[in-house]
Write a protein that holds these residues in place. Structure first.
Motif, PDB file in Angstrom:
ATOM      1  N   ARG A 158     -10.830  -7.863  -5.350  1.00  0.00           N
ATOM      2  CA  ARG A 158      -9.292  -8.198  -4.718  1.00  0.00           C
ATOM      3  C   ARG A 158      -9.396  -9.956  -4.229  1.00  0.00           C
ATOM      4  NH1 ARG A 158      -7.059  -5.922  -0.332  1.00  0.00           N
ATOM      5  NH2 ARG A 158      -7.862  -5.138   0.713  1.00  0.00           N
ATOM      6  N   ASP A 201       1.517 -14.021   0.828  1.00  0.00           N
ATOM      7  CA  ASP A 201       2.406 -15.181   0.260  1.00  0.00           C
ATOM      8  C   ASP A 201       3.234 -15.629   1.483  1.00  0.00           C
ATOM      9  OD1 ASP A 201       3.465 -12.388   0.287  1.00  0.00           O
ATOM     10  OD2 ASP A 201       5.675 -13.329  -1.342  1.00  0.00           O
ATOM     11  N   ARG A 238      -3.168 -14.266  -9.796  1.00  0.00           N
ATOM     12  CA  ARG A 238      -1.852 -13.694 -10.173  1.00  0.00           C
ATOM     13  C   ARG A 238      -1.290 -15.202  -9.631  1.00  0.00           C
ATOM     14  NH1 ARG A 238      -0.954 -10.631  -4.617  1.00  0.00           N
ATOM     15  NH2 ARG A 238       0.433 -11.994  -3.343  1.00  0.00           N
ATOM     16  N   ARG A 278       0.798  -1.143   0.296  1.00  0.00           N
ATOM     17  CA  ARG A 278      -0.297   0.102   0.071  1.00  0.00           C
ATOM     18  C   ARG A 278       1.009   1.777  -0.320  1.00  0.00           C
ATOM     19  NH1 ARG A 278      -4.965  -0.229   2.293  1.00  0.00           N
ATOM     20  NH2 ARG A 278      -6.151  -2.492   2.963  1.00  0.00           N
ATOM     21  N   ARG A 330       8.158  -7.592  -6.259  1.00  0.00           N
ATOM     22  CA  ARG A 330       7.525  -8.588  -5.247  1.00  0.00           C
ATOM     23  C   ARG A 330       9.033  -8.625  -3.801  1.00  0.00           C
ATOM     24  NH1 ARG A 330       3.150  -9.842  -4.145  1.00  0.00           N
ATOM     25  NH2 ARG A 330       3.510 -10.952  -2.424  1.00  0.00           N
TER      26      ARG A 330
END
Ligand code: DC
Length: 215
Positions: free
Chosen positions: A171, A122, A178, A41, A95
Motif C-alpha cells: 500500500r 494528500d 500513483r 474505504r 478524488r
C-alpha cells in the motif's frame, strides 16, 4: 498567534500513528476530526457490495450521501477494503468527488468546534494547503506492521505479522507512486518520526509545536 479557527492537516503512510494523534489533538483543542482514509474505504466497501456496472456513476451518487456517521462502521477496517480503497483512490474522478466533502469539514466545521483536524495522504499537499499547522507523520514499515498486528490481534482477528508487513509495503508503494495526489512530505510541513516514540510522546511533540505558535 490568535486564530479564529484552527486548521490542522496531517499526512502519513498507514499505521504510523496519525489517526491516534489526530484524535488526541481533536480532543485537546476541541476540533472536528476526519480520518479521510475512511471516505475512500466507505466508497470501496460500497463498490464491493454492489458491484455496479458503471462504477464512476455509482460512486458519484454515493459520494453525495457521505457523512461522518457513515464512516464509523467497523466493517471498513479490513485489509481487503483498504486495498480496494487504495485502488479507487488513484482515480482523479473519485478524488474530485471526495475533495468537496473534505474541504467542507476542514473549512466549515460546526460552530461548537474551534477548528478541524484532517488526516490522510494528500491533506497537506492538496486538500488543506493553507492549514495553520501541517505535519507529516511517519515510522519505519516494520514498526508500523507491528502496531497494526497488535491492534488487529486485540480485536480478536487471526492475523500473520508477515502478511501485514507485506500489505503495508504494498500500500505504501501504491500511495507513493500513483499519478495523482501521491503521498509526500511537503516543504512547509513538520516531520514527526514515531518509530521510537510512544503514542504519548508523539502527541506531546506535536502539541508542543502547536502551543509554541499559539501562545
Ligand atoms: O488511511 P487508510 O489506510 O484508511 O486509507 C485507505 C486508502 O485510502 C489509502 O491506501 C489511500 C487512500 N487515501 C487517499 O488516497 N487519500 C487520503 N487523503 C486518504 C486515504
Amino acid at each position: 498567534m490568535k486564530l479564529k479557527k484552527i486548521k490542522i492537516a496531517i499526512d502519513s503512510p498507514s499505521a504510523a500513528g496519525a489517526g491516534t494523534i489526530s484524535k488526541m489533538l481533536a480532543k485537546k483543542y476541541n476540533l472536528l476530526y476526519c480520518d479521510t482514509g475512511k471516505i475512500y474505504r466507505f466508497l470501496a466497501k460500497k463498490l464491493m457490495e454492489k458491484k455496479p456496472k458503471n462504477k464512476i456513476k455509482y460512486l458519484k451518487k454515493i459520494s453525495k450521501k457521505i457523512n461522518l456517521k457513515k464512516l464509523k462502521s467497523k466493517n471498513l477496517l479490513t485489509n481487503e477494503v483498504a486495498y480496494v480503497a487504495s485502488q479507487i483512490a488513484k482515480d482523479l474522478r473519485v478524488r474530485r468527488m471526495v475533495l468537496k466533502f473534505q474541504r467542507e469539514l476542514a473549512y466549515n466545521p460546526p460552530q461548537k468546534y474551534k477548528g478541524s483536524v484532517l488526516d490522510g495522504r494528500d491533506i497537506i499537499s492538496k486538500v488543506v494547503t493553507d492549514a495553520n499547522f501541517k505535519f507529516y507523520i511517519t515510522a519505519n514499515s516494520r514498526v508500523r506492521a507491528k502496531r497494526r498486528f497488535l491492534e488487529l490481534k486485540k480485536l480478536g482477528k487471526k492475523v500473520k505479522f508477515n502478511e501485514i508487513l507485506k500489505s503495508i509495503k504494498k500500500r505504501d508503494r501504491e500511495d507513493r507512486t500513483r499519478k495523482y495526489s501521491r503521498l509526500k512530505k511537503t516543504k512547509d510541513s513538520t516531520l514527526i518520526n514515531t518509530t521510537n516514540l510512544s503514542i504519548k510522546n508523539s502527541f506531546l511533540k506535536v502539541k508542543k509545536i502547536i502551543d509554541r505558535r499559539l501562545n
